[in-house]
Write a protein that holds these residues in place. Structure first.
Motif, PDB file in Angstrom:
ATOM      1  N   SER A  31       0.783  -0.786   0.132  1.00 11.92           N
ATOM      2  CA  SER A  31      -0.461  -0.138   0.008  1.00 11.92           C
ATOM      3  C   SER A  31       1.122   1.351  -0.099  1.00 11.92           C
ATOM      4  O   SER A  31       2.248   1.080  -0.218  1.00 11.92           O
ATOM      5  N   VAL A  32       0.436   2.366  -0.231  1.00 10.69           N
ATOM      6  CA  VAL A  32       1.086   3.536  -0.012  1.00 10.69           C
ATOM      7  C   VAL A  32      -0.075   4.581   1.128  1.00 10.69           C
ATOM      8  O   VAL A  32      -1.375   4.248   0.987  1.00 10.69           O
ATOM      9  N   GLU A  33       0.968   4.812   1.926  1.00  8.16           N
ATOM     10  CA  GLU A  33       0.320   5.798   3.180  1.00  8.16           C
ATOM     11  C   GLU A  33       0.637   7.745   2.850  1.00  8.16           C
ATOM     12  O   GLU A  33       1.660   8.048   1.723  1.00  8.16           O
ATOM     13  N   VAL A  34      -0.450   7.754   2.865  1.00  7.07           N
ATOM     14  CA  VAL A  34      -0.075   9.435   2.663  1.00  7.07           C
ATOM     15  C   VAL A  34      -0.784   9.900   3.850  1.00  7.07           C
ATOM     16  O   VAL A  34      -2.233   9.721   4.333  1.00  7.07           O
ATOM     17  N   GLN A  68     -15.984  14.404   5.230  1.00  3.60           N
ATOM     18  CA  GLN A  68     -16.324  14.851   3.740  1.00  3.60           C
ATOM     19  C   GLN A  68     -14.968  16.157   2.759  1.00  3.60           C
ATOM     20  O   GLN A  68     -15.174  15.985   2.028  1.00  3.60           O
ATOM     21  N   LEU A  69     -15.371  17.279   3.784  1.00  8.07           N
ATOM     22  CA  LEU A  69     -15.184  18.784   3.057  1.00  8.07           C
ATOM     23  C   LEU A  69     -13.934  17.918   3.013  1.00  8.07           C
ATOM     24  O   LEU A  69     -13.033  18.324   2.521  1.00  8.07           O
ATOM     25  N   LEU A  70     -13.049  18.010   3.914  1.00  9.30           N
ATOM     26  CA  LEU A  70     -11.587  17.256   4.308  1.00  9.30           C
ATOM     27  C   LEU A  70     -11.046  16.395   3.039  1.00  9.30           C
ATOM     28  O   LEU A  70     -10.403  16.475   1.948  1.00  9.30           O
ATOM     29  N   THR A  71     -11.810  14.554   2.630  1.00  7.88           N
ATOM     30  CA  THR A  71     -11.276  14.021   1.576  1.00  7.88           C
ATOM     31  C   THR A  71     -11.618  14.763   0.502  1.00  7.88           C
ATOM     32  O   THR A  71     -10.559  14.814  -0.997  1.00  7.88           O
ATOM     33  N   ASP A  72     -12.737  15.668   0.373  1.00  6.05           N
ATOM     34  CA  ASP A  72     -12.622  16.333  -0.858  1.00  6.05           C
ATOM     35  C   ASP A  72     -11.631  17.330  -1.828  1.00  6.05           C
ATOM     36  O   ASP A  72     -11.119  16.982  -2.944  1.00  6.05           O
ATOM     37  N   TYR A  73     -11.345  18.165  -0.296  1.00  4.57           N
ATOM     38  CA  TYR A  73     -10.512  19.208  -0.775  1.00  4.57           C
ATOM     39  C   TYR A  73      -8.885  18.652  -0.815  1.00  4.57           C
ATOM     40  O   TYR A  73      -8.317  19.107  -2.670  1.00  4.57           O
ATOM     41  N   ILE A  79      -2.957  15.382  -6.287  1.00  7.48           N
ATOM     42  CA  ILE A  79      -2.610  14.233  -7.059  1.00  7.48           C
ATOM     43  C   ILE A  79      -1.064  13.726  -7.159  1.00  7.48           C
ATOM     44  O   ILE A  79      -0.878  13.687  -7.556  1.00  7.48           O
ATOM     45  N   ILE A  80      -1.924  12.182  -7.395  1.00  4.14           N
ATOM     46  CA  ILE A  80      -0.310  11.631  -6.977  1.00  4.14           C
ATOM     47  C   ILE A  80      -0.782  10.162  -8.158  1.00  4.14           C
ATOM     48  O   ILE A  80      -1.911   9.534  -8.952  1.00  4.14           O
ATOM     49  N   LYS A  81       0.462  10.029  -8.511  1.00  8.88           N
ATOM     50  CA  LYS A  81       0.136   8.942  -9.506  1.00  8.88           C
ATOM     51  C   LYS A  81       1.884   8.080  -9.671  1.00  8.88           C
ATOM     52  O   LYS A  81       2.632   8.487  -8.819  1.00  8.88           O
ATOM     53  N   ALA A  82       1.071   7.144  -9.372  1.00 11.13           N
ATOM     54  CA  ALA A  82       2.386   5.438  -9.296  1.00 11.13           C
ATOM     55  C   ALA A  82       2.485   5.026 -10.304  1.00 11.13           C
ATOM     56  O   ALA A  82       1.759   4.567 -10.662  1.00 11.13           O
ATOM     57  N   ASP A  83       4.287   5.325 -11.401  1.00  8.05           N
ATOM     58  CA  ASP A  83       3.847   4.368 -12.474  1.00  8.05           C
ATOM     59  C   ASP A  83       3.408   4.639 -13.412  1.00  8.05           C
ATOM     60  O   ASP A  83       3.088   3.803 -14.239  1.00  8.05           O
ATOM     61  N   GLY A  84       3.154   6.099 -13.393  1.00  8.22           N
ATOM     62  CA  GLY A  84       1.999   7.179 -14.263  1.00  8.22           C
ATOM     63  C   GLY A  84       0.813   6.170 -14.584  1.00  8.22           C
ATOM     64  O   GLY A  84      -0.134   6.987 -14.894  1.00  8.22           O
ATOM     65  N   LYS A  85       0.638   5.883 -13.259  1.00  6.21           N
ATOM     66  CA  LYS A  85      -1.364   5.298 -13.408  1.00  6.21           C
ATOM     67  C   LYS A  85      -1.262   6.615 -11.915  1.00  6.21           C
ATOM     68  O   LYS A  85      -1.164   5.984 -10.578  1.00  6.21           O
ATOM     69  N   LEU A  86      -2.557   6.932 -12.244  1.00  6.21           N
ATOM     70  CA  LEU A  86      -3.235   7.902 -11.111  1.00  6.21           C
ATOM     71  C   LEU A  86      -3.899   6.806 -10.272  1.00  6.21           C
ATOM     72  O   LEU A  86      -4.241   6.018 -10.524  1.00  6.21           O
ATOM     73  N   VAL A  87      -3.220   7.294  -8.937  1.00  5.79           N
ATOM     74  CA  VAL A  87      -4.225   6.341  -7.774  1.00  5.79           C
ATOM     75  C   VAL A  87      -5.193   7.112  -7.391  1.00  5.79           C
ATOM     76  O   VAL A  87      -5.241   8.360  -7.226  1.00  5.79           O
ATOM     77  N   THR A  88      -5.905   5.919  -6.558  1.00 10.81           N
ATOM     78  CA  THR A  88      -7.292   6.535  -5.651  1.00 10.81           C
ATOM     79  C   THR A  88      -7.229   6.940  -3.890  1.00 10.81           C
ATOM     80  O   THR A  88      -6.356   6.058  -3.785  1.00 10.81           O
ATOM     81  N   LEU A  89      -6.514   8.277  -3.631  1.00 15.95           N
ATOM     82  CA  LEU A  89      -6.612   7.932  -2.039  1.00 15.95           C
ATOM     83  C   LEU A  89      -7.467   7.501  -1.362  1.00 15.95           C
ATOM     84  O   LEU A  89      -8.445   8.298  -1.479  1.00 15.95           O
ATOM     85  N   SER A  90      -8.116   6.701  -0.401  1.00 16.73           N
ATOM     86  CA  SER A  90      -8.862   6.149   0.283  1.00 16.73           C
ATOM     87  C   SER A  90      -8.826   6.742   1.586  1.00 16.73           C
ATOM     88  O   SER A  90      -7.324   7.009   2.672  1.00 16.73           O
ATOM     89  N   TYR A  91      -9.798   7.968   2.150  1.00 19.21           N
ATOM     90  CA  TYR A  91      -9.570   8.631   3.479  1.00 19.21           C
ATOM     91  C   TYR A  91      -9.480   7.880   4.439  1.00 19.21           C
ATOM     92  O   TYR A  91     -10.486   6.962   4.769  1.00 19.21           O
ATOM     93  N   ASP A  99      -1.098  23.257  16.624  1.00 15.64           N
ATOM     94  CA  ASP A  99      -1.959  23.981  15.434  1.00 15.64           C
ATOM     95  C   ASP A  99      -1.674  23.450  14.712  1.00 15.64           C
ATOM     96  O   ASP A  99      -2.086  24.099  13.506  1.00 15.64           O
ATOM     97  N   ALA A 100      -2.038  22.166  14.627  1.00 13.22           N
ATOM     98  CA  ALA A 100      -2.073  21.249  12.988  1.00 13.22           C
ATOM     99  C   ALA A 100      -3.242  20.529  12.534  1.00 13.22           C
ATOM    100  O   ALA A 100      -3.320  19.846  13.864  1.00 13.22           O
ATOM    101  N   ALA A 101      -3.165  19.952  11.352  1.00  9.47           N
ATOM    102  CA  ALA A 101      -4.237  19.052  11.302  1.00  9.47           C
ATOM    103  C   ALA A 101      -3.723  18.087  10.219  1.00  9.47           C
ATOM    104  O   ALA A 101      -2.894  18.544   9.269  1.00  9.47           O
ATOM    105  N   TRP A 102      -3.063  16.569  11.065  1.00  7.91           N
ATOM    106  CA  TRP A 102      -2.699  15.706   9.940  1.00  7.91           C
ATOM    107  C   TRP A 102      -3.886  14.802   9.270  1.00  7.91           C
ATOM    108  O   TRP A 102      -4.891  14.306   9.808  1.00  7.91           O
ATOM    109  N   THR A 103      -3.943  14.697   8.217  1.00  4.09           N
ATOM    110  CA  THR A 103      -4.998  14.214   7.578  1.00  4.09           C
ATOM    111  C   THR A 103      -4.355  12.788   7.273  1.00  4.09           C
ATOM    112  O   THR A 103      -3.353  12.662   6.631  1.00  4.09           O
ATOM    113  N   TYR A 104      -5.464  11.178   7.216  1.00  2.32           N
ATOM    114  CA  TYR A 104      -4.278  10.510   6.489  1.00  2.32           C
ATOM    115  C   TYR A 104      -5.083   9.945   5.560  1.00  2.32           C
ATOM    116  O   TYR A 104      -6.500  10.132   5.726  1.00  2.32           O
ATOM    117  N   PHE A 105      -4.354   9.093   4.163  1.00  2.00           N
ATOM    118  CA  PHE A 105      -4.823   8.283   3.070  1.00  2.00           C
ATOM    119  C   PHE A 105      -4.111   7.696   2.962  1.00  2.00           C
ATOM    120  O   PHE A 105      -3.138   7.271   3.330  1.00  2.00           O
TER     121      PHE A 105
END
Length: 158
Positions: A31-34, A68-73, A79-91, A99-105
């Motif tokens: 997997s790819v962790e973002v 929902q807003l965080l995911t959409d934004y 936008i990430i491509k792995a070996d030329g293929k667009l990947v779909t981030l799952s929230y 003072d920070a927000a960490w979002t994970y995909f």
């Protein structure tokens, strides 16, 4: 001591705008962790401007709506491509640290990757001075770059 006070004073009146995005290929789980770190007040402002609604990330009245807003934004601005293929981030979720927000995909089903292409313009519409740091790790090798607004594209080969 006087110099430290002066630098602190300058940063108060001239804040810096920076985000950090970590992209990690996990070969064990295939997997790819973002994760994305942004100052939560800047993020709230961006969400309010884009979606025309009041947003409180720290104490949300409706956490599902904030998710929902965080995911959409983030999906629109990272936008990430792995070996030329667009990947779909799952929230996965988000958390507040100081003072920070960490979002994970997560992106499942990627056994190996040789190249990541990243488009990251998070918060660029909010701050002309925005800087987005990218750290990408594959096979234990970490590569990093800095994107100064309006520069929003980077490529990492492994």
């Amino acid at each position: 001591m006087l110099q430290l006070i002066f630098i602190s004073w300058l940063s108060f009146f001239h804040p810096f705008f920076v985000s950090v995005t970590e992209i990690n290929h996990n070969s064990r789980t295939q997997s790819v962790e973002v994760s994305c770190r942004m100052f939560y007040d800047d993020l709230e402002h961006a969400l309010e401007k884009q979606y025309h609604t009041r947003v409180d990330i720290v104490k949300p009245a409706d956490k599902n709506k904030v998710n929902q807003l965080l995911t959409d934004y983030i999906k629109k601005h990272l936008i990430i491509k792995a070996d030329g293929k667009l990947v779909t981030l799952s929230y996965v979720g988000y958390e507040i640290q100081e003072d920070a927000a960490w979002t994970y995909f997560e992106v499942k089903g990627i056994s190996k990757v040789k190249k990541f292409e990243v488009h990251d313009d998070l918060l660029f519409s909010e701050h002309p001075e925005q800087i987005n740091m990218l750290h990408v790790t594959v096979g234990g090798l970490r590569k990093s770059t800095k994107l100064d607004n309006p520069e929003s594209d980077a490529s990492f080969g492994f």
